[in-house]
Write an enzyme that holds these catalytic residues in place. Structure first.
Site, PDB file in Angstrom:
ATOM      1  N   ASN A  10     115.784  46.639  45.986  1.00 11.43           N
ATOM      2  CA  ASN A  10     115.540  46.730  44.826  1.00 11.43           C
ATOM      3  C   ASN A  10     117.123  46.284  43.862  1.00 11.43           C
ATOM      4  O   ASN A  10     118.399  46.742  44.873  1.00 11.43           O
ATOM      5  CB  ASN A  10     115.497  48.134  44.486  1.00 11.43           C
ATOM      6  N   HIS A  13     121.377  48.829  41.753  1.00  8.45           N
ATOM      7  CA  HIS A  13     123.430  48.913  41.902  1.00  8.45           C
ATOM      8  C   HIS A  13     124.014  48.238  41.179  1.00  8.45           C
ATOM      9  O   HIS A  13     125.481  47.383  41.436  1.00  8.45           O
ATOM     10  CB  HIS A  13     123.281  49.692  43.032  1.00  8.45           C
ATOM     11  N   ARG A  21     132.491  48.018  34.321  1.00  5.11           N
ATOM     12  CA  ARG A  21     132.757  47.139  33.122  1.00  5.11           C
ATOM     13  C   ARG A  21     132.952  46.890  32.210  1.00  5.11           C
ATOM     14  O   ARG A  21     133.070  45.899  31.280  1.00  5.11           O
ATOM     15  CB  ARG A  21     133.729  45.841  34.186  1.00  5.11           C
ATOM     16  N   HIS A  46     114.268  49.207  38.805  1.00  3.64           N
ATOM     17  CA  HIS A  46     114.378  51.291  37.852  1.00  3.64           C
ATOM     18  C   HIS A  46     115.042  50.894  36.074  1.00  3.64           C
ATOM     19  O   HIS A  46     116.042  50.862  36.878  1.00  3.64           O
ATOM     20  CB  HIS A  46     114.902  51.775  39.232  1.00  3.64           C
ATOM     21  N   ARG A  48     115.430  52.608  33.692  1.00  2.00           N
ATOM     22  CA  ARG A  48     115.405  54.352  33.401  1.00  2.00           C
ATOM     23  C   ARG A  48     116.087  54.493  31.570  1.00  2.00           C
ATOM     24  O   ARG A  48     116.446  53.945  31.142  1.00  2.00           O
ATOM     25  CB  ARG A  48     116.712  55.180  34.628  1.00  2.00           C
ATOM     26  N   ARG A  52     121.066  53.962  32.841  1.00  2.00           N
ATOM     27  CA  ARG A  52     122.361  53.921  32.895  1.00  2.00           C
ATOM     28  C   ARG A  52     122.470  52.929  33.604  1.00  2.00           C
ATOM     29  O   ARG A  52     123.937  51.960  34.609  1.00  2.00           O
ATOM     30  CB  ARG A  52     122.333  55.562  34.140  1.00  2.00           C
ATOM     31  N   GLU A  73     110.549  50.273  38.649  1.00  2.00           N
ATOM     32  CA  GLU A  73     109.872  51.364  38.199  1.00  2.00           C
ATOM     33  C   GLU A  73     110.098  52.106  37.336  1.00  2.00           C
ATOM     34  O   GLU A  73     111.108  51.198  36.411  1.00  2.00           O
ATOM     35  CB  GLU A  73     111.049  51.319  39.416  1.00  2.00           C
ATOM     36  N   THR A 104     116.861  58.838  42.164  1.00  2.00           N
ATOM     37  CA  THR A 104     115.305  59.826  42.404  1.00  2.00           C
ATOM     38  C   THR A 104     114.911  60.938  42.748  1.00  2.00           C
ATOM     39  O   THR A 104     114.730  60.597  44.619  1.00  2.00           O
ATOM     40  CB  THR A 104     114.412  58.541  41.985  1.00  2.00           C
ATOM     41  N   GLU A 154     103.325  55.041  47.071  1.00  2.00           N
ATOM     42  CA  GLU A 154     105.855  54.908  47.773  1.00  2.00           C
ATOM     43  C   GLU A 154     105.594  56.108  48.160  1.00  2.00           C
ATOM     44  O   GLU A 154     106.129  56.764  47.307  1.00  2.00           O
ATOM     45  CB  GLU A 154     106.565  54.116  46.497  1.00  2.00           C
ATOM     46  N   HIS A 193     113.193  54.556  50.020  1.00  2.00           N
ATOM     47  CA  HIS A 193     114.716  55.803  49.614  1.00  2.00           C
ATOM     48  C   HIS A 193     115.377  55.759  50.693  1.00  2.00           C
ATOM     49  O   HIS A 193     114.585  56.746  51.800  1.00  2.00           O
ATOM     50  CB  HIS A 193     114.055  56.799  48.469  1.00  2.00           C
TER      51      HIS A 193
HETATM   52  N1  PXP Z   1     110.834  53.287  46.230  1.00  2.00           N
HETATM   53  C1  PXP Z   1     111.459  53.793  44.454  1.00  2.00           C
HETATM   54  C2  PXP Z   1     110.604  54.622  44.399  1.00  2.00           C
HETATM   55  C3  PXP Z   1     112.748  54.443  44.288  1.00  2.00           C
HETATM   56  O1  PXP Z   1     112.929  55.301  43.145  1.00  2.00           O
HETATM   57  C4  PXP Z   1     113.668  53.988  44.824  1.00  2.00           C
HETATM   58  C5  PXP Z   1     115.157  53.800  44.216  1.00  2.00           C
HETATM   59  O2  PXP Z   1     116.017  53.342  43.126  1.00  2.00           O
HETATM   60  C6  PXP Z   1     114.553  53.272  45.710  1.00  2.00           C
HETATM   61  C7  PXP Z   1     112.781  52.582  46.126  1.00  2.00           C
HETATM   62  C8  PXP Z   1     115.104  52.266  46.629  1.00  2.00           C
HETATM   63  O3  PXP Z   1     116.234  53.488  47.011  1.00  2.00           O
HETATM   64  P1  PXP Z   1     117.364  52.897  48.173  1.00  2.00           P
HETATM   65  O4  PXP Z   1     118.108  52.529  46.812  1.00  2.00           O
HETATM   66  O5  PXP Z   1     118.318  54.632  48.224  1.00  2.00           O
HETATM   67  O6  PXP Z   1     117.087  52.110  48.689  1.00  2.00           O
END
Ligand code: PXP
Length: 251
Positions: A10, A13, A21, A46, A48, A52, A73, A104, A154, A193
């Site tokens: 994922n 971030h 910035r 994701h 959102r 963000r 996502e 989430t 999931e 997660h």
């Molecule tokens: N799976 C789902 C469905 C999520 O919403 C997220 C966070 O966006 C993740 C996995 C990954 O979680 P983490 O960033 O905590 O590894």
């Protein structure tokens, strides 16, 4: 037990840091390409509702430029459905979304939200997108996923990741039982997660879990090293955990 478990990386971030910035640096697509080269079996992002981190342009660029499957996502809204149908990612994971949350929190209420979810699951599936529901390891929610016709779930590992000691063991037991239940009712089971180098092993070792989705820890850890070796180390930890579980079962 299949020895190989897929790793979805994922990259949300990377976009969080970029957006802090403004501008274009660091680029989530570059991170996605490094992740794929390091062995990621898919890229997860994701979009959102408040944009963000990942933005619409990122989804367009990821869809066009990455060679591994994209897992989008998304909240169960008409806006996100339209975006998914436009880009046709390999998979769409439906997540609950609240504006005020930092990430989430908790799984989707698939059992209580049938009316809202059914048309979205149906239209995504009809477009050839593999639908997954991000839910708790609860038979009621797993049954609801089957009733909705979602092929994949999931399992939310966020609570497991936050706990320790006996409470974490109890949550792990619940996840193990949920994953077995999911397999028993014909669902493909993923998990994710809050997973880190320290806590991934017990989740990676669960027989029916075919895929893990991991983001925040990998991107954070890459600050202290590099993304390539961080992902390779996570991959190795998953492989070792599965090889050990397989060995223990056949011994
Ligand atoms: N799976 C789902 C469905 C999520 O919403 C997220 C966070 O966006 C993740 C996995 C990954 O979680 P983490 O960033 O905590 O590894």
């Amino acid at each position: 037990m299949t020895r190989y478990q897929r790793l979805g990386v994922n990259i949300d971030h990377v976009a969080t840091i970029r957006n802090a910035r403004g501008g274009v640096y660091p680029d989530p697509v570059r991170a996605a390409k490094i992740a794929v080269a390091a062995g990621a079996d898919g890229i997860t992002a994701h979009l959102r509702e408040d944009r963000r981190h990942i933005r619409d342009e990122d989804i367009r660029a990821l869809s066009a430029e990455i060679s591994q499957p994209l897992n989008l996502e998304m909240a169960a809204t008409d806006e996100m459905l339209a975006i998914a149908l436009r880009h046709k990612p390999h998979a769409a994971c439906i997540v609950p979304e609240k504006r005020e949350e930092r990430t989430t929190e908790g799984g989707l209420d698939a059992a209580g939200g049938r009316e809202q979810l059914a048309p979205i699951v149906e239209q995504l599936g009809a477009a050839g997108i593999r639908v997954s529901l991000f839910i708790e390891a609860d038979p009621k929610q797993l049954d609801a996923a089957v009733a909705l016709g979602a092929p994949v779930v999931e399992i939310h590992t966020g609570r497991y990741a936050e706990l320790d000691g006996a409470a974490q063991h109890a949550e792990l037991d619940r996840i193990v039982a949920g994953a077995a239940y999911a397999a028993g009712v014909g669902l493909e089971c993923h998990a994710g997660h809050g997973l880190t180098f320290d806590n991934v092993g017990q989740i990676a070792a669960i027989e029916s879990v075919a895929e893990l989705n991991i983001g925040h820890f990998l991107i954070g850890e890459a600050i202290f090293g590099d993304l390539d070796s961080t992902i390779k180390r996570m991959r190795a930890l998953m492989d070792n955990a599965r090889a050990n579980a397989l060995g223990a079962r056949s011994a």
